[in-house]
Structure formats: structure tokens, C-alpha cells
Design a protein around this motif. Structure first.
Motif, short mmCIF file in Angstrom:
data_model
loop_
_atom_site.label_atom_id
_atom_site.label_comp_id
_atom_site.label_asym_id
_atom_site.label_seq_id
_atom_site.Cartn_x
_atom_site.Cartn_y
_atom_site.Cartn_z
N LEU A 1 0.63 -0.98 0.18
CA LEU A 1 0.10 -0.15 -0.14
C LEU A 1 0.93 1.19 0.09
CD1 LEU A 1 -3.43 -0.89 2.85
CD2 LEU A 1 -2.92 -0.76 -0.20
N ALA A 2 1.67 0.81 1.03
CA ALA A 2 2.70 2.10 0.91
C ALA A 2 3.19 2.78 -0.86
CB ALA A 2 3.50 2.00 1.87
N ARG A 3 3.96 1.95 -1.38
CA ARG A 3 4.71 1.64 -2.29
C ARG A 3 3.47 1.80 -3.61
NH1 ARG A 3 8.08 -4.04 -1.96
NH2 ARG A 3 9.41 -3.20 -0.56
N GLY A 4 2.49 1.92 -3.42
CA GLY A 4 1.65 2.50 -4.56
C GLY A 4 1.15 0.36 -5.24
N THR A 5 0.18 -0.23 -5.43
CA THR A 5 -0.06 -1.82 -5.37
C THR A 5 -1.91 -1.51 -6.31
OG1 THR A 5 0.09 -3.36 -5.24
CG2 THR A 5 -1.05 -2.19 -3.64
N GLY A 6 -1.62 -1.99 -7.32
CA GLY A 6 -2.74 -2.47 -7.73
C GLY A 6 -3.81 -3.62 -6.50
N ILE A 7 -5.04 -3.95 -7.38
CA ILE A 7 -5.42 -5.51 -6.43
C ILE A 7 -4.55 -5.90 -6.11
CG2 ILE A 7 -6.73 -6.09 -8.56
CD1 ILE A 7 -9.26 -6.82 -6.70
N LYS A 8 -4.12 -6.60 -7.29
CA LYS A 8 -3.30 -8.10 -6.35
C LYS A 8 -1.90 -7.37 -5.82
CE LYS A 8 0.37 -10.95 -9.25
NZ LYS A 8 1.40 -11.00 -11.09
N GLY A 9 -2.03 -6.47 -5.57
CA GLY A 9 -1.14 -6.22 -4.21
C GLY A 9 -1.29 -6.83 -2.97
N ASN B 1 -6.00 -9.51 12.60
CA ASN B 1 -7.20 -10.88 11.82
C ASN B 1 -7.59 -9.85 10.98
OD1 ASN B 1 -5.95 -13.13 13.44
ND2 ASN B 1 -6.75 -12.51 15.24
N THR B 2 -7.77 -8.86 10.96
CA THR B 2 -8.97 -8.44 10.20
C THR B 2 -7.75 -8.22 8.76
OG1 THR B 2 -9.87 -7.19 12.40
CG2 THR B 2 -9.95 -6.16 9.52
N ILE B 3 -7.06 -7.28 8.71
CA ILE B 3 -6.08 -7.49 7.49
C ILE B 3 -6.47 -8.69 6.81
CG2 ILE B 3 -3.75 -6.77 6.07
CD1 ILE B 3 -5.88 -4.74 6.88
N ILE B 4 -6.18 -10.07 7.13
CA ILE B 4 -6.03 -11.73 7.09
C ILE B 4 -7.24 -12.03 6.51
CG2 ILE B 4 -5.61 -13.96 7.76
CD1 ILE B 4 -3.05 -13.03 9.48
N GLN B 5 -8.27 -11.43 7.55
CA GLN B 5 -9.60 -11.92 6.37
C GLN B 5 -9.86 -11.12 5.19
OE1 GLN B 5 -12.10 -11.63 9.20
NE2 GLN B 5 -11.50 -13.42 10.84
N GLU B 6 -9.56 -9.52 5.63
CA GLU B 6 -9.45 -8.94 4.18
C GLU B 6 -8.92 -9.39 2.57
OE1 GLU B 6 -11.50 -6.70 3.93
OE2 GLU B 6 -12.68 -7.05 5.41
N THR B 7 -7.75 -9.87 2.94
CA THR B 7 -6.97 -10.67 1.88
C THR B 7 -7.50 -11.57 1.65
OG1 THR B 7 -5.77 -12.09 3.79
CG2 THR B 7 -4.78 -9.37 2.80
N GLU B 8 -8.02 -12.37 1.59
CA GLU B 8 -8.68 -13.73 1.97
C GLU B 8 -9.92 -13.57 0.81
OE1 GLU B 8 -9.41 -15.80 5.38
OE2 GLU B 8 -7.86 -16.32 5.47
N ILE B 9 -10.75 -12.53 1.15
CA ILE B 9 -11.82 -11.53 0.15
C ILE B 9 -11.60 -11.42 -0.36
CG2 ILE B 9 -13.62 -10.43 0.16
CD1 ILE B 9 -13.92 -10.02 3.54
N LEU B 10 -10.21 -10.00 -1.03
CA LEU B 10 -9.49 -9.65 -1.72
C LEU B 10 -9.02 -10.15 -2.50
CD1 LEU B 10 -8.35 -6.91 -0.25
CD2 LEU B 10 -10.24 -6.77 -2.07
N ASN B 11 -8.29 -11.49 -2.23
CA ASN B 11 -7.67 -13.34 -2.58
C ASN B 11 -9.29 -13.65 -4.17
OD1 ASN B 11 -5.73 -14.38 -3.82
ND2 ASN B 11 -6.80 -16.09 -2.75
N SER B 12 -10.37 -13.73 -3.53
CA SER B 12 -10.96 -14.16 -4.33
C SER B 12 -12.16 -13.37 -5.56
CB SER B 12 -11.70 -14.49 -3.21
OG SER B 12 -11.84 -15.45 -2.78
N THR B 13 -11.42 -12.39 -5.16
CA THR B 13 -11.85 -11.14 -5.38
C THR B 13 -11.53 -11.35 -6.75
OG1 THR B 13 -13.65 -9.71 -3.93
CG2 THR B 13 -13.19 -8.63 -6.29
N TYR B 14 -10.25 -11.16 -6.28
CA TYR B 14 -9.27 -11.23 -7.65
C TYR B 14 -9.18 -11.84 -8.98
CZ TYR B 14 -4.52 -10.88 -10.15
OH TYR B 14 -3.49 -10.25 -11.46
#
Length: 288
Positions: free
Chosen positions: A136-144, A211-224
């Protein structure tokens, strides 16, 4: 821990029973615990250690520790010393990036030479949170934002299910000795700054932040995964010529009315930054 370890490997289809695995072991707590866990299984494995020659005698002691661990478990031991500072200066990259390039290149060479089916890296679930914040600090698309994958090509991360706290508790319970890396407390390194300074601030806002961030990455991974399928379709539609010299059709890009974000995700593999892509996007209808 052992039961969770085996369950995670099975659930994520990381290994087959006949696989030969290269364990990448620094001597730190994560990789040492991973080695002990593998030693309790029937998997055939060897051990690789990188000496980046960045901490003098401390680096040499790490090498000696991992060598002794390999001898204790009667496993093949691979060692390579790197002039990391020289590589960093020559390629104009950070020490961290230099070490990453050097080790992954060597690991892949070992996999080819010694017929290893998988390369095991000891990332834990706290690394997912740190990596997302760095991206996020470097700048990223959804993949990051999709987190660290348990399986990626030959790379597996079999202790990604465990937190750093759980790994420490297991090491203490099983009396597992490991090496402490003094550089892990140095906040001049990005990951340490995030780990020791930034995440504690977020935890003041939300005690369950990790824990919240890990759950969010799982959701975003499915979306990606869904998004990536559509991205592939668009990529095929606008490609006139593929490798070795890809050519994309500007008229087709314009006809699809895609956003600069979509174009960025299509061009990301060629090394373009988001700023580059915005400039390209803004001149697509301009004069050649």
C-alpha cells in the motif's frame, strides 16, 4: 502445531507424498520451527542456507547453526555465500531487494540441479499483514492486496497458517533452539518499521487488526481470481502479437473504454508503474 501443519499442507494441496522439498533455512525461529515440523513427517527434504555476509561473525554463526541442524537431522546441506553489498550497488537496488534476488535465483538453481519438487519458505501469517501495508505504501493494484500465496509455482509456504506468537510458543514448548537476528529490530528496514512502529498504532484502533487484515486479503484474493479471468479475456482481445515482442492495439483499447487501472494491470508484467500507465492512458487519443 504438527496437526495444523499437516492439515494446512493437505487443504492447500502444497505437497504430494513423493515430493522432494528444499527447505530454505536462515536459522531464525520461523524456518527452524518449519524444519523441526518437517522432520516429524515422512517427507524427503534437503536444507539450503544463504550467507549474505552482512553481519560479520553473526552471519557465520547462523551458517554454522543451520549446518549443525542439517547434520543432526541427517539431511543434505546446501550453502552459498553472497557479496550482497556489491550486488546491491551494481544493480542500484536496496540490500533487501538484492538479498531477495540472490536467494530466489539460487533456490531455483538448486531445485533444477537436485530435482527438488518444491521450495519451502517459512513465511507466517504476520508476514501477510506486513506485506500488504508495504505494498500500500509503495502503491499497488488489487493484486498487491491479495496477500501471500501458500503455493506459487515451486514455492510453498507451509507455516503461513501460524502467527509469530504461535510459533514462539511452540518453540518454547518443544525447547527448539534458534538464532536471533539483530537486524530484525533495526527500523531502517521497511518491514521492521512496519512491524515495530506502524502495526502497533493500528492495533490501538483495532486490537484484532492483524486478523482483520488477513480476512480482508482472503476476500480480496477471491475477488481477484474473478477479476483476473476477465483481465485475461481483455488482454487476449487487445493483443495483436504475443511474445517475444508483444504488440497491443490502441484502437481496441479505446473501443473497450477500459480504465487506467485495468490498463495498468495489463501492463504491470512489463514493468510499467501506475504513473507510466496514466501517462500512456492520457495520450492514447493524441498524435502518434
Amino acid at each position: 502445531m504438527r496437526e495444523k501443519f499437516l492439515e494446512y499442507i493437505t487443504t492447500n494441496e502444497l505437497l504430494e507424498s513423493n515430493h522432494k522439498i528444499l527447505l530454505t533455512v536462515s536459522g531464525g525461529i520461523d524456518s527452524t520451527v518449519m524444519t523441526h515440523l518437517f522432520h516429524q513427517t515422512d517427507y524427503h527434504f534437503g536444507i539450503a542456507h544463504c550467507n549474505f555476509k552482512l553481519r560479520g561473525a553473526e552471519s557465520d554463526e547462523d551458517e554454522k547453526f543451520v549446518h549443525n541442524l542439517a547434520m543432526k537431522f541427517k539431511k543434505r546441506f546446501h550453502i552459498k555465500k553472497f557479496n550482497t553489498n556489491e550486488y546491491s550497488l551494481k544493480n542500484n537496488i536496496s540490500i533487501q531487494m538484492a538479498a531477495r534476488d540472490l536467494r530466489y535465483s539460487w533456490f531455483n538453481e538448486l531445485a533444477t540441479e537436485f530435482s527438488y519438487d518444491r521450495i519451502a519458505i517459512a513465511h507466517n501469517c504476520d508476514d501477510i499483514v506486513e506485506t500488504l501495508l508495504i505494498n500500500l505504501a509503495r502503491g499497488t493494484g488489487i493484486k498487491g492486496l491479495t496477500g501471500i500465496k501458500p503455493l506459487q509455482d515451486l514455492i510453498i509456504r507451509p507455516v503461513l497458517f501460524a502467527s509469530r506468537k504461535e510459533i514462539k510458543e511452540y518453540a518454547s514448548l518443544e525447547n527448539i533452539k534458534y538464532r536471533e537476528d539483530s537486524s530484525n529490530d533495526d527500523i531502517k528496514y521497511q518491514r521492521n518499521l512496519v512491524r515495530h512502529k506502524i502495526i502497533p498504532l493500528f492495533e490501538k484502533l483495532n486490537p484484532s487488526f492483524s486478523n482483520t487484515i488477513i480476512q480482508e486479503t482472503e476476500i480480496l484474493n477471491s475477488t481477484y481470481k474473478v477479476y483476473n479471468q476477465e483481465l485475461k479475456r481483455i488482454g487476449d482481445a487487445i493483443t495483436i502479437q504475443k511474445a517475444p515482442n508483444p504488440i497491443l492495439s490502441i484502437p481496441k483499447i479505446l473501443s473497450l473504454r477500459m480504465t487506467s487501472q485495468v490498463l495498468y494491470d495489463l501492463l504491470d508484467e512489463y514493468g510499467f508503474t501506475f504513473s507510466d500507465v496514466q501517462n500512456i492512458y492520457n495520450t492514447l487519443e493524441g498524435e502518434p
